[in-house]
Design an enzyme around this catalytic site. Sequence first.
Site, PDB file in Angstrom:
ATOM      1  CE  LYS A  21      -1.877   1.563   3.917  1.00  0.00           C
ATOM      2  NZ  LYS A  21      -1.680   2.939   4.180  1.00  0.00           N
ATOM      3  CG  ASN A  22       2.403   2.828   3.476  1.00  0.00           C
ATOM      4  OD1 ASN A  22       1.383   2.989   3.246  1.00  0.00           O
ATOM      5  ND2 ASN A  22       2.961   2.391   4.955  1.00  0.00           N
ATOM      6  NE  ARG A  89       1.021  12.341   7.653  1.00  0.00           N
ATOM      7  CZ  ARG A  89       1.227  13.285   7.814  1.00  0.00           C
ATOM      8  NH1 ARG A  89       0.307  14.332   8.010  1.00  0.00           N
ATOM      9  NH2 ARG A  89       2.411  13.848   7.876  1.00  0.00           N
ATOM     10  CB  CYS A 113      -4.655   6.295  10.952  1.00  0.00           C
ATOM     11  SG  CYS A 113      -4.926   4.759  10.038  1.00  0.00           S
ATOM     12  NE  ARG A 118      -0.147  10.291  10.290  1.00  0.00           N
ATOM     13  CZ  ARG A 118      -0.455   8.938   9.447  1.00  0.00           C
ATOM     14  NH1 ARG A 118      -1.683   8.777   9.537  1.00  0.00           N
ATOM     15  NH2 ARG A 118       0.329   8.568   8.954  1.00  0.00           N
ATOM     16  CG  ASP A 301       2.788   1.616   9.481  1.00  0.00           C
ATOM     17  OD1 ASP A 301       2.421   2.461  10.257  1.00  0.00           O
ATOM     18  OD2 ASP A 301       2.785   1.602   8.419  1.00  0.00           O
ATOM     19  NE  ARG A 393      -7.365   4.226   6.065  1.00  0.00           N
ATOM     20  CZ  ARG A 393      -6.822   4.900   6.936  1.00  0.00           C
ATOM     21  NH1 ARG A 393      -7.123   5.059   8.034  1.00  0.00           N
ATOM     22  NH2 ARG A 393      -5.669   5.534   6.155  1.00  0.00           N
TER      23      ARG A 393
HETATM   24  C1  UD1 Z   1       4.127   6.752   6.269  1.00  0.00           C
HETATM   25  C2  UD1 Z   1       3.228   5.538   6.015  1.00  0.00           C
HETATM   26  C3  UD1 Z   1       2.760   5.093   7.453  1.00  0.00           C
HETATM   27  C4  UD1 Z   1       3.963   4.916   8.497  1.00  0.00           C
HETATM   28  C5  UD1 Z   1       4.645   6.133   8.459  1.00  0.00           C
HETATM   29  C6  UD1 Z   1       5.826   5.942   9.421  1.00  0.00           C
HETATM   30  C7  UD1 Z   1       2.399   5.882   3.930  1.00  0.00           C
HETATM   31  C8  UD1 Z   1       1.057   6.093   3.001  1.00  0.00           C
HETATM   32  N1  UD1 Z   1       2.093   5.828   5.121  1.00  0.00           N
HETATM   33  O1  UD1 Z   1       3.368   7.706   6.865  1.00  0.00           O
HETATM   34  O2  UD1 Z   1       2.047   3.770   7.027  1.00  0.00           O
HETATM   35  O3  UD1 Z   1       3.318   4.885   9.678  1.00  0.00           O
HETATM   36  O4  UD1 Z   1       5.007   6.400   7.208  1.00  0.00           O
HETATM   37  O5  UD1 Z   1       6.615   4.885   9.162  1.00  0.00           O
HETATM   38  O6  UD1 Z   1       3.363   5.729   3.215  1.00  0.00           O
HETATM   39  N2  UD1 Z   1       5.875  14.555  10.607  1.00  0.00           N
HETATM   40  C9  UD1 Z   1       5.892  15.798  10.789  1.00  0.00           C
HETATM   41  N3  UD1 Z   1       5.772  16.908   9.813  1.00  0.00           N
HETATM   42  C10 UD1 Z   1       5.629  16.494   8.438  1.00  0.00           C
HETATM   43  C11 UD1 Z   1       5.464  15.153   8.188  1.00  0.00           C
HETATM   44  C12 UD1 Z   1       5.800  14.091   9.170  1.00  0.00           C
HETATM   45  O7  UD1 Z   1       6.055  16.542  11.820  1.00  0.00           O
HETATM   46  O8  UD1 Z   1       5.442  17.260   7.663  1.00  0.00           O
HETATM   47  C13 UD1 Z   1       5.983  13.722  11.516  1.00  0.00           C
HETATM   48  C14 UD1 Z   1       4.580  12.771  11.895  1.00  0.00           C
HETATM   49  O9  UD1 Z   1       3.788  13.694  12.472  1.00  0.00           O
HETATM   50  C15 UD1 Z   1       5.147  11.568  12.571  1.00  0.00           C
HETATM   51  C16 UD1 Z   1       6.502  11.365  11.813  1.00  0.00           C
HETATM   52  O10 UD1 Z   1       6.845  12.608  11.138  1.00  0.00           O
HETATM   53  O11 UD1 Z   1       5.355  11.908  13.737  1.00  0.00           O
HETATM   54  C17 UD1 Z   1       6.599  10.300  10.911  1.00  0.00           C
HETATM   55  O12 UD1 Z   1       5.618  10.800   9.839  1.00  0.00           O
HETATM   56  P1  UD1 Z   1       6.041  10.214   8.298  1.00  0.00           P
HETATM   57  O13 UD1 Z   1       7.142   9.418   8.109  1.00  0.00           O
HETATM   58  O14 UD1 Z   1       5.674  11.336   7.359  1.00  0.00           O
HETATM   59  O15 UD1 Z   1       4.681   9.181   7.872  1.00  0.00           O
HETATM   60  P2  UD1 Z   1       3.604   9.158   6.725  1.00  0.00           P
HETATM   61  O16 UD1 Z   1       4.588   9.562   5.455  1.00  0.00           O
HETATM   62  O17 UD1 Z   1       2.612  10.188   7.054  1.00  0.00           O
END
Ligand code: UD1
Length: 412
Positions: A21-22, A89, A113, A118, A301, A393
């Site tokens: 998925k990711n 997201r 989620c 986030r 995850d 999902r």
């Molecule tokens: C992706 C995965 C999700 C996984 C996560 C962490 C997808 C579609 N989803 O989510 O399944 O749980 O990686 O491995 O690939 N953060 C900030 N600012 C930002 C972006 C992120 O503070 O602009 C923080 C987030 O709040 C979180 C951390 O960084 O605490 C990690 O987030 P991120 O790696 O961005 O996760 P996703 O890409 O949303």
Amino acid sequence: MIAKVWGNSKIRGEVSIGGAKNAALPILVASILSSKRIEILRIPDLADVREMISMLRALGVDVSFENNSISMLSTNLNSDISAFPSKIRASILLLGPLALKTGKAKISYPGGCSIGKRPIDIHLDGLRKLGFDVSVGEEFVEAVPIHRYKQVDIRLGFPSVGATEHLMTTASMMRGTETRLLNCAREPEIVDLQRFLNSMGARISGAGTSKICITGVSQFLSARYEVIGDRIEAGTYAIATMASGGKLVIKGVTPSTLNFVGVLQKIGGIISIKDDSMCIKASDLKSIKVFTAPYPGFPTDLQPQITVLACKAKGISEISEKIFENRLGHVEELRKMGAILDVAGQTIRVKGPQVLHGARVVGKDLRETAAITIASAIANGTSEIENFEILFRGYEKVVEKLNKIGVRIATS
Ligand code: UD1
């Protein structure tokens, strides 16, 4: 939707996992860079993927999705889809690429989620450094490409998976700009995205390391690409198998991506991997201290699922969540099933082995729902899981797959 799960299962047999998925979500977004036909194989049929397809259609992309394959053509895109609610997201990944394609992009604020704040600051700071004017409203985000610099260096404040993918995809289309992304996330899904983008004609190197270099190009070709296997789906079935004391062959894995194997072996998993197939069974389960971390660390995850395994392991386990500040929702549900879990800050302490009993529980987040499904499968008695559809999902054909490997489950 409510799922009824009969407990005391022993998982046995064989299961095939789907495409990741990711990896699929950012690859679908990146496909809009090309105006030629793009075919992507091994796309998992998941609610999040269907949501992304709906967003792409709202943009004007011609998408067909059949037998886990997507064929799409992105011409004449709309720049404003802010009226379309983005429930996932990953929708934020559209902002930069769409703005470059249409001259301006407006999308609704990303959903997903409920596992913490986030924020999207790393995405937006990065776009600004790439030369975009970015504005954020109550319910939307807007980006307009203003400047085109020769050389841009961006150090991510945290190795965010999504921000790495977003900036890498956007920069790949900026002809005349050399971009260096530093402190990047190193997840295998980012490597897959690089491979896909390069197969369309992008010039990117370094994905899988913390430094990614991108030479922007102006034209993308047509491409046919197959997505890697879903390591989180594989890990979830592996953990369920160990918790149930069973034995399972998991087919369709991408071996180089399986960063949970070492931790499962420490707990007592006997694991062998050959080609795209992984065999797992459990010996005596031993307690573990584990914390989640960006790749190659243990994946957040799989944190809720491994909490269930810790309940069955002998001794005191400690599981710490270091990525999201609100991903311990499974604790309350597992307690309803009789689990004794101490929580201090972001760490769960479990003294095992514990006996779980069936209960009525509630799914809140995707991976937490996976954890309570595993717990229900191994508990004494039957359980009912409310909001079970959350699992759709991220887990393809999950009811069929569980029934096939020995977990009796029915939805109503
Ligand atoms: C992706 C995965 C999700 C996984 C996560 C962490 C997808 C579609 N989803 O989510 O399944 O749980 O990686 O491995 O690939 N953060 C900030 N600012 C930002 C972006 C992120 O503070 O602009 C923080 C987030 O709040 C979180 C951390 O960084 O605490 C990690 O987030 P991120 O790696 O961005 O996760 P996703 O890409 O949303």
